[in-house]
Motif scaffolding. Structure first.
Motif, PDB file in Angstrom:
ATOM      1  N   HIS A  19      20.917  31.327-124.199  1.00 37.80           N
ATOM      2  CA  HIS A  19      20.261  30.643-125.310  1.00 37.80           C
ATOM      3  C   HIS A  19      20.057  29.194-124.869  1.00 37.80           C
ATOM      4  N   PRO A  20      18.902  28.596-125.111  1.00 34.24           N
ATOM      5  CA  PRO A  20      18.643  27.237-124.606  1.00 34.24           C
ATOM      6  C   PRO A  20      19.686  26.204-125.021  1.00 34.24           C
ATOM      7  N   GLY A  21      20.168  26.260-126.246  1.00 34.36           N
ATOM      8  CA  GLY A  21      21.179  25.296-126.687  1.00 34.36           C
ATOM      9  C   GLY A  21      22.483  25.451-125.928  1.00 34.36           C
ATOM     10  N   PHE A  22      22.905  26.695-125.715  1.00 35.65           N
ATOM     11  CA  PHE A  22      24.128  26.945-124.964  1.00 35.65           C
ATOM     12  C   PHE A  22      23.931  26.569-123.493  1.00 35.65           C
ATOM     13  N   ALA A  23      22.767  26.887-122.938  1.00 39.22           N
ATOM     14  CA  ALA A  23      22.482  26.542-121.538  1.00 39.22           C
ATOM     15  C   ALA A  23      22.585  25.031-121.322  1.00 39.22           C
ATOM     16  N   ALA A  24      22.119  24.258-122.298  1.00 39.44           N
ATOM     17  CA  ALA A  24      22.167  22.798-122.172  1.00 39.44           C
ATOM     18  C   ALA A  24      23.588  22.256-122.279  1.00 39.44           C
ATOM     19  N   SER A  25      24.436  22.907-123.062  1.00 41.75           N
ATOM     20  CA  SER A  25      25.792  22.387-123.278  1.00 41.75           C
ATOM     21  C   SER A  25      26.841  22.949-122.312  1.00 41.75           C
ATOM     22  N   LEU A  48      28.281  42.501-126.828  1.00 43.29           N
ATOM     23  CA  LEU A  48      29.284  41.448-126.707  1.00 43.29           C
ATOM     24  C   LEU A  48      29.974  41.687-125.378  1.00 43.29           C
ATOM     25  N   GLN A  49      30.220  40.612-124.626  1.00 42.88           N
ATOM     26  CA  GLN A  49      30.764  40.805-123.283  1.00 42.88           C
ATOM     27  C   GLN A  49      31.630  39.621-122.880  1.00 42.88           C
ATOM     28  N   TRP A  50      32.781  39.937-122.261  1.00 42.66           N
ATOM     29  CA  TRP A  50      33.578  38.894-121.606  1.00 42.66           C
ATOM     30  C   TRP A  50      32.914  38.629-120.268  1.00 42.66           C
ATOM     31  N   VAL A  51      32.485  37.410-120.038  1.00 39.37           N
ATOM     32  CA  VAL A  51      31.742  37.068-118.827  1.00 39.37           C
ATOM     33  C   VAL A  51      32.575  36.105-117.991  1.00 39.37           C
ATOM     34  N   GLY A 111      41.888  35.292-118.201  1.00 39.37           N
ATOM     35  CA  GLY A 111      41.851  36.513-117.414  1.00 39.37           C
ATOM     36  C   GLY A 111      40.527  37.254-117.457  1.00 39.37           C
ATOM     37  N   LYS A 112      39.698  36.960-118.480  1.00 43.22           N
ATOM     38  CA  LYS A 112      38.446  37.698-118.668  1.00 43.22           C
ATOM     39  C   LYS A 112      37.199  36.825-118.572  1.00 43.22           C
ATOM     40  N   GLY A 113      37.314  35.571-118.948  1.00 43.39           N
ATOM     41  CA  GLY A 113      36.146  34.696-118.985  1.00 43.39           C
ATOM     42  C   GLY A 113      35.853  34.266-120.401  1.00 43.39           C
ATOM     43  N   VAL A 114      34.555  34.082-120.714  1.00 41.21           N
ATOM     44  CA  VAL A 114      34.156  33.656-122.048  1.00 41.21           C
ATOM     45  C   VAL A 114      33.427  34.792-122.755  1.00 41.21           C
ATOM     46  N   LEU A 115      33.572  34.823-124.063  1.00 43.01           N
ATOM     47  CA  LEU A 115      32.921  35.851-124.869  1.00 43.01           C
ATOM     48  C   LEU A 115      31.498  35.410-125.181  1.00 43.01           C
ATOM     49  N   LEU A 116      30.528  36.211-124.737  1.00 41.79           N
ATOM     50  CA  LEU A 116      29.128  35.923-125.024  1.00 41.79           C
ATOM     51  C   LEU A 116      28.513  37.043-125.846  1.00 41.79           C
ATOM     52  N   GLN A 117      27.534  36.657-126.642  1.00 43.33           N
ATOM     53  CA  GLN A 117      26.804  37.560-127.517  1.00 43.33           C
ATOM     54  C   GLN A 117      25.376  37.683-126.996  1.00 43.33           C
ATOM     55  N   HIS A 118      24.961  38.918-126.724  1.00 43.10           N
ATOM     56  CA  HIS A 118      23.572  39.173-126.361  1.00 43.10           C
ATOM     57  C   HIS A 118      22.818  39.323-127.676  1.00 43.10           C
ATOM     58  N   ARG A 119      21.944  38.370-127.961  1.00 48.66           N
ATOM     59  CA  ARG A 119      21.310  38.265-129.270  1.00 48.66           C
ATOM     60  C   ARG A 119      20.217  39.318-129.468  1.00 48.66           C
ATOM     61  N   TRP A 169      15.057  40.390-132.526  1.00 46.82           N
ATOM     62  CA  TRP A 169      14.386  39.772-133.679  1.00 46.82           C
ATOM     63  C   TRP A 169      14.932  38.391-134.032  1.00 46.82           C
ATOM     64  N   SER A 170      16.063  38.004-133.461  1.00 51.93           N
ATOM     65  CA  SER A 170      16.671  36.718-133.813  1.00 51.93           C
ATOM     66  C   SER A 170      15.993  35.567-133.076  1.00 51.93           C
ATOM     67  N   HIS A 171      16.259  34.355-133.544  1.00 48.03           N
ATOM     68  CA  HIS A 171      15.734  33.155-132.895  1.00 48.03           C
ATOM     69  C   HIS A 171      16.261  33.127-131.465  1.00 48.03           C
ATOM     70  N   ASN A 172      15.388  32.978-130.481  1.00 51.19           N
ATOM     71  CA  ASN A 172      15.738  33.071-129.057  1.00 51.19           C
ATOM     72  C   ASN A 172      16.361  34.426-128.735  1.00 51.19           C
ATOM     73  N   GLY A 173      15.835  35.457-129.376  1.00 52.07           N
ATOM     74  CA  GLY A 173      16.324  36.822-129.173  1.00 52.07           C
ATOM     75  C   GLY A 173      16.279  37.246-127.720  1.00 52.07           C
ATOM     76  N   GLY A 174      17.241  38.071-127.339  1.00 48.25           N
ATOM     77  CA  GLY A 174      17.342  38.561-125.979  1.00 48.25           C
ATOM     78  C   GLY A 174      18.158  37.668-125.069  1.00 48.25           C
ATOM     79  N   THR A 175      18.495  36.466-125.540  1.00 46.86           N
ATOM     80  CA  THR A 175      19.303  35.561-124.725  1.00 46.86           C
ATOM     81  C   THR A 175      20.783  35.772-125.034  1.00 46.86           C
ATOM     82  N   TRP A 176      21.627  35.179-124.204  1.00 46.13           N
ATOM     83  CA  TRP A 176      23.076  35.236-124.370  1.00 46.13           C
ATOM     84  C   TRP A 176      23.560  33.912-124.945  1.00 46.13           C
ATOM     85  N   GLY A 177      24.372  33.994-125.984  1.00 54.69           N
ATOM     86  CA  GLY A 177      24.881  32.791-126.609  1.00 54.69           C
ATOM     87  C   GLY A 177      26.250  33.028-127.209  1.00 54.69           C
TER      88      GLY A 177
END
Length: 192
Positions: A170-176, A156-159, A68-76, A79-87
């Motif tokens: 996040h590049p790893g999530f984008a690839a998978s 944190l967001q339901w997308v 009903g909502k989608g997937v839970l994503l974390q906006h990193r 300062w974190s590795h690949n900071g500013g991306t969603w994973g």
């Protein structure tokens, strides 16, 4: 926690997690966490022919899906590795820890994902030989609201599924994601 950031000191812990909402988000953007207690032996970088990755014993994350909502994503945090991306909420596994248990632990620590409100659909493993990442795909069985519970998240967001690829992932999530999405939908087809 996912301390996948450059320059983390060996003894670092998150700042005061009593901060909430905008105050916690502002603190997360200002500086990396400062640790005061002992560190888990899994909290370390590993390097090899494919690059540098966080988690001496590998890492794992949760892809929580609520039809009903989608997937839970974390906006990193920046300062974190690949900071500013969603994973995905996730991080380094502890020594001897099962990937599913580690992913659920990390998702609870970072986003208050209650393990009693989800069921495992499947896992997907990226194994580089010297490091691995396990994506634990979950079906939400009892709706919950995620909570930022450490400084690693800006948001944190339901997308909705159709909007996931529009985020800066996040590049790893984008690839998978292209392979995870159809399998997730196939396994949840016809469920209430």
């Amino acid at each position: 926690m996912d301390h996948s950031l450059a320059g983390t000191s060996p003894g670092a812990t998150p700042p005061n997690t009593a901060l909430q909402g905008p105050d916690l988000q502002e603190a997360a953007l200002e500086r990396p966490p400062v640790r005061t207690g002992p560190r888990d032996p899994g909290d370390a970088w590993v390097e090899g022919e494919h690059g540098r990755f966080w988690g001496r014993f590998g890492a794992a994350g949760v892809l929580a899906y609520d039809p009903g909502k989608g997937v839970l994503l974390q906006h990193r945090a920046a300062w974190s590795h690949n900071g500013g991306t969603w994973g995905l909420p996730g991080g380094a596994l502890h020594e001897g820890e099962d990937a599913v248990a580690g992913a659920l632990r990390e998702a609870y620590e970072e986003a208050a994902v209650p393990s009693a409100s989800v069921s495992v659909l499947f896992t997907s493993v990226l194994d580089l030989g010297y490091w691995s990442y396990t994506t634990v795909v979950l079906l939400v069985t009892d709706a919950f609201d995620p909570v930022i519970s450490d400084p690693e998240s800006i948001e944190l967001q339901w997308v909705p599924l159709a909007e996931v690829a529009t985020k800066e992932l996040h590049p790893g999530f984008a690839a998978s994601w292209p392979a995870l999405r159809p399998k997730m939908l196939d396994l949840t087809a016809g469920r209430p």
